[in-house]
Design an enzyme around this catalytic site. Sequence first.
Site, short mmCIF file in Angstrom:
data_model
loop_
_atom_site.label_atom_id
_atom_site.label_comp_id
_atom_site.label_asym_id
_atom_site.label_seq_id
_atom_site.Cartn_x
_atom_site.Cartn_y
_atom_site.Cartn_z
N ASP A 12 0.81 -1.23 0.00
CA ASP A 12 0.00 0.00 0.00
C ASP A 12 0.84 1.27 0.00
OD1 ASP A 12 -2.21 -1.65 0.11
OD2 ASP A 12 -2.29 -1.61 2.29
N LYS A 15 1.88 2.22 -5.03
CA LYS A 15 2.47 1.70 -6.28
C LYS A 15 1.56 1.96 -7.47
CE LYS A 15 2.48 -2.35 -4.34
NZ LYS A 15 2.11 -1.99 -2.96
N GLY A 39 -4.46 -4.22 -3.90
CA GLY A 39 -5.47 -3.19 -4.17
C GLY A 39 -4.71 -1.94 -4.55
N HIS A 40 -4.67 -1.63 -5.83
CA HIS A 40 -3.88 -0.49 -6.33
C HIS A 40 -4.82 0.63 -6.75
CE1 HIS A 40 -0.28 -3.37 -7.25
NE2 HIS A 40 -0.63 -3.35 -5.98
N GLN A 221 2.00 -6.01 -3.21
CA GLN A 221 2.46 -6.13 -1.82
C GLN A 221 3.74 -5.29 -1.63
OE1 GLN A 221 1.49 -9.53 -3.38
NE2 GLN A 221 -0.43 -8.52 -2.93
P1 GDP Z 1 -0.75 0.39 -3.53
O1 GDP Z 1 -1.36 -0.89 -3.10
O2 GDP Z 1 0.71 0.44 -3.27
O3 GDP Z 1 -1.08 0.75 -4.95
O4 GDP Z 1 -1.40 1.53 -2.62
P2 GDP Z 1 -2.96 1.64 -2.21
O5 GDP Z 1 -3.72 2.11 -3.38
O6 GDP Z 1 -3.41 0.42 -1.52
O7 GDP Z 1 -2.88 2.75 -1.08
C1 GDP Z 1 -2.33 4.00 -1.31
C2 GDP Z 1 -3.41 5.05 -0.96
O8 GDP Z 1 -2.79 6.31 -0.88
C3 GDP Z 1 -4.47 5.20 -2.03
O9 GDP Z 1 -5.66 5.59 -1.42
C4 GDP Z 1 -3.92 6.32 -2.92
O10 GDP Z 1 -4.96 7.02 -3.60
C5 GDP Z 1 -3.29 7.19 -1.89
N1 GDP Z 1 -2.10 7.94 -2.33
C6 GDP Z 1 -1.12 7.57 -3.21
N2 GDP Z 1 -0.16 8.51 -3.26
C7 GDP Z 1 -0.54 9.49 -2.40
C8 GDP Z 1 0.06 10.71 -2.00
O11 GDP Z 1 1.14 11.08 -2.40
N3 GDP Z 1 -0.64 11.45 -1.08
C9 GDP Z 1 -1.83 11.07 -0.57
N4 GDP Z 1 -2.42 11.86 0.32
N5 GDP Z 1 -2.42 9.92 -0.93
C10 GDP Z 1 -1.76 9.14 -1.82
P1 IMO Z 2 -0.86 -4.12 -2.31
O1 IMO Z 2 -0.40 -4.67 -3.64
C1 IMO Z 2 -0.96 -4.55 2.01
C2 IMO Z 2 -1.04 -8.61 3.62
C3 IMO Z 2 -2.30 -9.07 4.31
C4 IMO Z 2 -1.72 -10.05 5.30
C5 IMO Z 2 -0.59 -10.69 4.51
C6 IMO Z 2 -0.97 -12.01 3.85
O2 IMO Z 2 -2.15 -3.42 -2.36
O3 IMO Z 2 0.23 -3.35 -1.67
P2 IMO Z 2 -2.49 -12.70 1.79
O4 IMO Z 2 -3.88 -12.30 1.40
O5 IMO Z 2 -1.46 -12.36 0.78
O6 IMO Z 2 -2.41 -14.13 2.22
O7 IMO Z 2 -2.18 -11.83 3.10
O8 IMO Z 2 -0.23 -9.76 3.52
N1 IMO Z 2 -1.24 -8.10 2.24
C7 IMO Z 2 -1.17 -6.82 1.90
N2 IMO Z 2 -1.00 -5.72 2.67
N3 IMO Z 2 -1.04 -4.43 0.67
C8 IMO Z 2 -1.18 -5.52 -0.10
O9 IMO Z 2 -1.15 -5.45 -1.45
C9 IMO Z 2 -1.30 -6.77 0.50
N4 IMO Z 2 -1.48 -8.03 0.05
C10 IMO Z 2 -1.43 -8.82 1.12
O10 IMO Z 2 -2.95 -7.99 4.95
O11 IMO Z 2 -1.14 -9.36 6.38
MG MG Z 3 -2.89 -1.57 -1.84
#
Ligand code: GDP
Ligand code: IMO
Ligand code: MG
Length: 420
Positions: A12, A15, A39-40, A221
Amino acid sequence: MVDVILGLQWGDEGKGKIVDYFAPNYDVVARFQGGPNAGHTLYVGGKKTVLHQIPSGIFHQNTVNIIGNGVVLDPVTLKRECDIVASFGIDVRKNLFISERTNIIVPTHRALDKASELQKGESKIGSTLKGIGPAYMDKTGRNAIRVGDLLDKNFTTQYIKLRLKHQKLLDNFHFIEDISAWEEEFFEALEFLRTLNIVNGEYFINNQIAQGKKVLAEGAQGTMLDIDFGTFPFVTSSNTISAGVCTGLGVSPKQINEVLGVTKAYCTRVGSGPFPTELEDATGEELRKIGSEFGATTGRPRRCGWIDLVALKYTCMINGVTQVVMTKADVLDAFEDLKVCTAYGINGAIKQEVPFQMNKVAIEPQYQNFKGWNIDTTAMKEAANLPAEMSSYIQFINQYIGVPVKYVSNGPGREQIVAL
Ligand code: GDP
Ligand code: IMO
Ligand code: MG
C-alpha cells in the site's frame, strides 16, 4: 529493457498511482506476482478506481498490459474489473494479455484460506482471504490449474480432481461452507476469461523486448511481505522483490534496468505481524485519519507509524533499488514533529540490521527527531518550492539508505508528484 516499480514496506505504498504516472513512458506494463490480495488505487479523470488483478497501465490506450505467469488469478475478480475498466472506454481485448502459465484461484482456495486463518486463531496472518496462500501452495505442490488449461478439453476433470483434494483438506479443518454460489460465478467468469487474449507470456514479453519496447514490471504487496525476506510467517506467499520479476515474467536478470522502490514518508501495515515503529497512540490515529489509511482491498484500518530506515535500507538492498519514490509526503504536512527510526535496540544492543525473526525479539526503535514543515504542499510542482524542512527530511533518508529519493508524491492525484 525492463524497469520495475515495487513496494519497499508492507504494501500500500502507492504503487498503483506511481505505475499509472509512469505508464505513458512504457509500451508494456506487467504484473509479475500476487493476486487479488493487491489493491492499487488510481485516479482516472478524477475518479477513484482500485485495481486488484489488472496492471495499473490499463488506462493508457497505447500501453499493452500483461498478467504474468507469477500471478495467481481469480477469474471472478478479473471479470468484475474488466467491466469497470470497460466503463472507462478501455477495450481489454485490445490491450490486456494473460500468460497461459498463470495459476488460477478456484473457489475452494478461498475456503481453504478462511479455514486456515480460523484454525490459527490468535496467531492468524491477517490474510485478505482471497485464496492466495492455498493457490501458491497448489503451484509449488504441482497441483494447480493454469490459464492455458482452460483451452484443454479435460479442464473440468482437472478442476474436479483439485476440488476433491481441497474438500478432504476442508474436512480436516472441520470447515463447512456452501460454496455453490461462488462456483457458479467462477464458471461464468471462466467463460469470459476464455474470450480474452491468452498468450505464451514469456515469448510475448521477450518479443516485445527484442523489438526495443520498454517494459514496466509492477509489483504487488511490499518487500517486508516477501515470502523469503519479509517478516515470515506474517507475509504473503510470493516473491514480491525484483528477483520475482524474472521468475514471474520469464525475463532474464540481464534485462532488469531501473528498480524504482516506493515508500511512504511514514509507514503502514495491514494484517498481523511485527511493526517496530507502530504508533498505537493519538499520533498513529492522526496518521490514519489524515492519510485515509484503510485497506483498498479489505477496508481494514491500517496500522500506522513512523518511517523505519533500518527496514528501508534492507529492502533497498534486497531489490537493488536505483531510485526511491516517496509517497504521501503531504500527509506529514500537518505534523509539527516527525521521527525517523535509525536503529533497533535489541536486548540492550543497538542494531542496524533486520533480525531473523522480528516477531520473536523485543525491538525498541531508536529515533531521530525532525521539525515538520507545517504547510500545505499538495499544490507544489517544483522541487525548489518544497519546504526546507522536507528537503532536510529527504536528504537524511537519502544518506541513510544510500539510494536517492527521486520523486515525492504530494497527493493521490495523477499530477501530484514532484521530481527532485
Ligand atoms: P498500492 O497498493 O501500493 O497501490 O497503494 P494503495 O492504493 O493500496 O494505497 C495508497 C493510498 O494512498 C491510495 O488511497 C492512494 O490514492 C493514496 N495515495 C497515493 N499517493 C498518495 C500521496 O502522495 N498522497 C496522498 N495523500 N495519498 C496518496
Ligand atoms: P498491495 O499490492 C498490504 C497482507 C495481508 C496479510 C498478509 C498475507 O495493495 O500493496 P495474503 O492475502 O497475501 O495471504 O495476506 O499480507 N497483504 C497486503 N498488505 N497491501 C497488499 O497489497 C497486501 N497483500 C497482502 O494484509 O497481512
Ligand atoms: Mg494496496
